[in-house]
Design a protein around this motif. Structure first.
Motif, PDB file in Angstrom:
ATOM      1  N   ILE A   1       0.843  -1.200   0.000  1.00  0.00           N
ATOM      2  CA  ILE A   1       0.000   0.000   0.000  1.00  0.00           C
ATOM      3  C   ILE A   1       0.876   1.246   0.000  1.00  0.00           C
ATOM      4  N   GLU A   2       1.932   1.243   0.810  1.00  0.00           N
ATOM      5  CA  GLU A   2       2.853   2.381   0.845  1.00  0.00           C
ATOM      6  C   GLU A   2       3.522   2.602  -0.511  1.00  0.00           C
ATOM      7  N   SER A   3       3.835   1.529  -1.225  1.00  0.00           N
ATOM      8  CA  SER A   3       4.483   1.679  -2.543  1.00  0.00           C
ATOM      9  C   SER A   3       3.542   2.333  -3.548  1.00  0.00           C
ATOM     10  N   VAL A   4       2.265   2.016  -3.457  1.00  0.00           N
ATOM     11  CA  VAL A   4       1.278   2.599  -4.366  1.00  0.00           C
ATOM     12  C   VAL A   4       1.099   4.089  -4.064  1.00  0.00           C
ATOM     13  N   GLU A   5       1.173   4.445  -2.801  1.00  0.00           N
ATOM     14  CA  GLU A   5       0.960   5.832  -2.380  1.00  0.00           C
ATOM     15  C   GLU A   5       2.263   6.633  -2.259  1.00  0.00           C
ATOM     16  N   ALA A   6       3.357   6.082  -2.710  1.00  0.00           N
ATOM     17  CA  ALA A   6       4.663   6.732  -2.545  1.00  0.00           C
ATOM     18  C   ALA A   6       4.701   8.091  -3.243  1.00  0.00           C
ATOM     19  N   LEU A   7       5.531   8.969  -2.698  1.00  0.00           N
ATOM     20  CA  LEU A   7       5.669  10.320  -3.250  1.00  0.00           C
ATOM     21  C   LEU A   7       6.633  10.384  -4.425  1.00  0.00           C
ATOM     22  N   SER A   8       7.495   9.380  -4.544  1.00  0.00           N
ATOM     23  CA  SER A   8       8.449   9.376  -5.650  1.00  0.00           C
ATOM     24  C   SER A   8       8.623   7.940  -6.160  1.00  0.00           C
ATOM     25  N   LYS A   9       9.174   7.830  -7.340  1.00  0.00           N
ATOM     26  CA  LYS A   9       9.423   6.515  -7.918  1.00  0.00           C
ATOM     27  C   LYS A   9      10.452   5.752  -7.078  1.00  0.00           C
TER      28      LYS A   9
ATOM     29  N   ASP B   1      10.981   6.027  -3.838  1.00  0.00           N
ATOM     30  CA  ASP B   1      10.310   5.557  -2.625  1.00  0.00           C
ATOM     31  C   ASP B   1       9.425   4.355  -2.935  1.00  0.00           C
ATOM     32  N   SER B   2       8.725   4.407  -4.061  1.00  0.00           N
ATOM     33  CA  SER B   2       7.867   3.295  -4.464  1.00  0.00           C
ATOM     34  C   SER B   2       8.681   2.023  -4.665  1.00  0.00           C
ATOM     35  N   THR B   3       9.792   2.138  -5.356  1.00  0.00           N
ATOM     36  CA  THR B   3      10.675   0.984  -5.593  1.00  0.00           C
ATOM     37  C   THR B   3      11.196   0.432  -4.274  1.00  0.00           C
ATOM     38  N   HIS B   4      11.586   1.324  -3.381  1.00  0.00           N
ATOM     39  CA  HIS B   4      12.088   0.914  -2.065  1.00  0.00           C
ATOM     40  C   HIS B   4      11.021   0.129  -1.303  1.00  0.00           C
ATOM     41  N   ARG B   5       9.789   0.630  -1.306  1.00  0.00           N
ATOM     42  CA  ARG B   5       8.690  -0.044  -0.604  1.00  0.00           C
ATOM     43  C   ARG B   5       8.379  -1.401  -1.223  1.00  0.00           C
ATOM     44  N   LEU B   6       8.447  -1.480  -2.545  1.00  0.00           N
ATOM     45  CA  LEU B   6       8.204  -2.769  -3.210  1.00  0.00           C
ATOM     46  C   LEU B   6       9.281  -3.784  -2.836  1.00  0.00           C
ATOM     47  N   ARG B   7      10.508  -3.315  -2.712  1.00  0.00           N
ATOM     48  CA  ARG B   7      11.589  -4.225  -2.299  1.00  0.00           C
ATOM     49  C   ARG B   7      11.373  -4.718  -0.867  1.00  0.00           C
ATOM     50  N   ILE B   8      10.916  -3.843  -0.007  1.00  0.00           N
ATOM     51  CA  ILE B   8      10.612  -4.252   1.371  1.00  0.00           C
ATOM     52  C   ILE B   8       9.459  -5.260   1.359  1.00  0.00           C
ATOM     53  N   CYS B   9       8.462  -4.996   0.547  1.00  0.00           N
ATOM     54  CA  CYS B   9       7.318  -5.898   0.421  1.00  0.00           C
ATOM     55  C   CYS B   9       7.793  -7.295   0.004  1.00  0.00           C
ATOM     56  N   ARG B  10       8.653  -7.352  -0.973  1.00  0.00           N
ATOM     57  CA  ARG B  10       9.189  -8.636  -1.447  1.00  0.00           C
ATOM     58  C   ARG B  10      10.003  -9.318  -0.349  1.00  0.00           C
ATOM     59  N   LYS B  11      10.818  -8.541   0.352  1.00  0.00           N
ATOM     60  CA  LYS B  11      11.624  -9.081   1.454  1.00  0.00           C
ATOM     61  C   LYS B  11      10.729  -9.664   2.545  1.00  0.00           C
ATOM     62  N   GLU B  12       9.661  -8.970   2.884  1.00  0.00           N
ATOM     63  CA  GLU B  12       8.736  -9.447   3.906  1.00  0.00           C
ATOM     64  C   GLU B  12       7.985 -10.696   3.451  1.00  0.00           C
ATOM     65  N   ALA B  13       7.685 -10.793   2.159  1.00  0.00           N
ATOM     66  CA  ALA B  13       7.035 -12.008   1.629  1.00  0.00           C
ATOM     67  C   ALA B  13       7.987 -13.197   1.751  1.00  0.00           C
ATOM     68  N   LYS B  14       9.265 -12.960   1.463  1.00  0.00           N
ATOM     69  CA  LYS B  14      10.253 -14.035   1.620  1.00  0.00           C
ATOM     70  C   LYS B  14      10.395 -14.426   3.089  1.00  0.00           C
ATOM     71  N   GLU B  15      10.371 -13.445   3.963  1.00  0.00           N
ATOM     72  CA  GLU B  15      10.460 -13.733   5.389  1.00  0.00           C
ATOM     73  C   GLU B  15       9.235 -14.534   5.849  1.00  0.00           C
ATOM     74  N   SER B  16       8.063 -14.160   5.356  1.00  0.00           N
ATOM     75  CA  SER B  16       6.846 -14.912   5.689  1.00  0.00           C
ATOM     76  C   SER B  16       6.971 -16.365   5.246  1.00  0.00           C
ATOM     77  N   LYS B  17       7.563 -16.544   4.073  1.00  0.00           N
ATOM     78  CA  LYS B  17       7.790 -17.904   3.566  1.00  0.00           C
ATOM     79  C   LYS B  17       8.664 -18.706   4.529  1.00  0.00           C
ATOM     80  N   LEU B  18       9.692 -18.080   5.070  1.00  0.00           N
ATOM     81  CA  LEU B  18      10.579 -18.737   6.027  1.00  0.00           C
ATOM     82  C   LEU B  18       9.801 -19.168   7.267  1.00  0.00           C
ATOM     83  N   TRP B  19       9.025 -18.237   7.857  1.00  0.00           N
ATOM     84  CA  TRP B  19       8.279 -18.556   9.076  1.00  0.00           C
ATOM     85  C   TRP B  19       7.239 -19.645   8.814  1.00  0.00           C
TER      86      TRP B  19
END
Length: 131
Positions: free
Chosen positions: A76-84, A86-104
């Motif tokens: 959601i933060e990536s969609v609402e980001a103020l800059s490209k 920031d959006s890319t950064h948020r998407l990378r965090i989103c992907r990292k968190e999905a991988k972490e969820s996979k681990l757990w």
């Protein structure tokens, strides 16, 4: 072979219509991904309510709950980001968190008896697709 002005305008409008159509598809996918990340976080919580944890697996439960919610929140933060950037950064965090969820999810699966494994497999698959 020269083209008339009318032919060029028609071709230009067709290209413009195709671009608009592509943008609409991207916006639809964006909404679908926002919904999918929400449903993933919700489904993880519903799954966690169904199973019992002990003192060893309790920390895995907490981490999974946090990382699955973070997938949705950061998308959601990536969609609402103020800059490209920031959006890319948020998407990378989103992907990292999905991988972490996979681990757990995998750690919980490894410690679970046969109960509730089918639901867990579906969640693991969704986490994998979100990566």
């Amino acid at each position: 072979m020269e083209m008339s002005n009318a032919t060029l305008k028609f071709q230009h409008s067709m290209v413009k219509d195709q671009t608009t159509s592509k943008e609409q598809k991207v916006n639809t996918k964006s909404f679908d991904l926002e919904q999918r990340t929400y449903e993933f976080a919700r489904d993880v919580r519903l799954y966690l309510k169904q199973i019992k944890f002990n003192e060893i697996t309790e920390s895995d439960r907490i981490q999974l709950q946090k990382s699955s919610g973070s997938v949705a929140a950061n998308y959601i933060e990536s969609v609402e980001a103020l800059s490209k950037k920031d959006s890319t950064h948020r998407l990378r965090i989103c992907r990292k968190e999905a991988k972490e969820s996979k681990l757990w999810l995998q750690l919980i699966l490894d410690q679970r008896p046969v109960q509730a494994v089918e639901n867990l497999e579906a969640l693991r698959q969704e986490a994998h697709e979100l990566c």
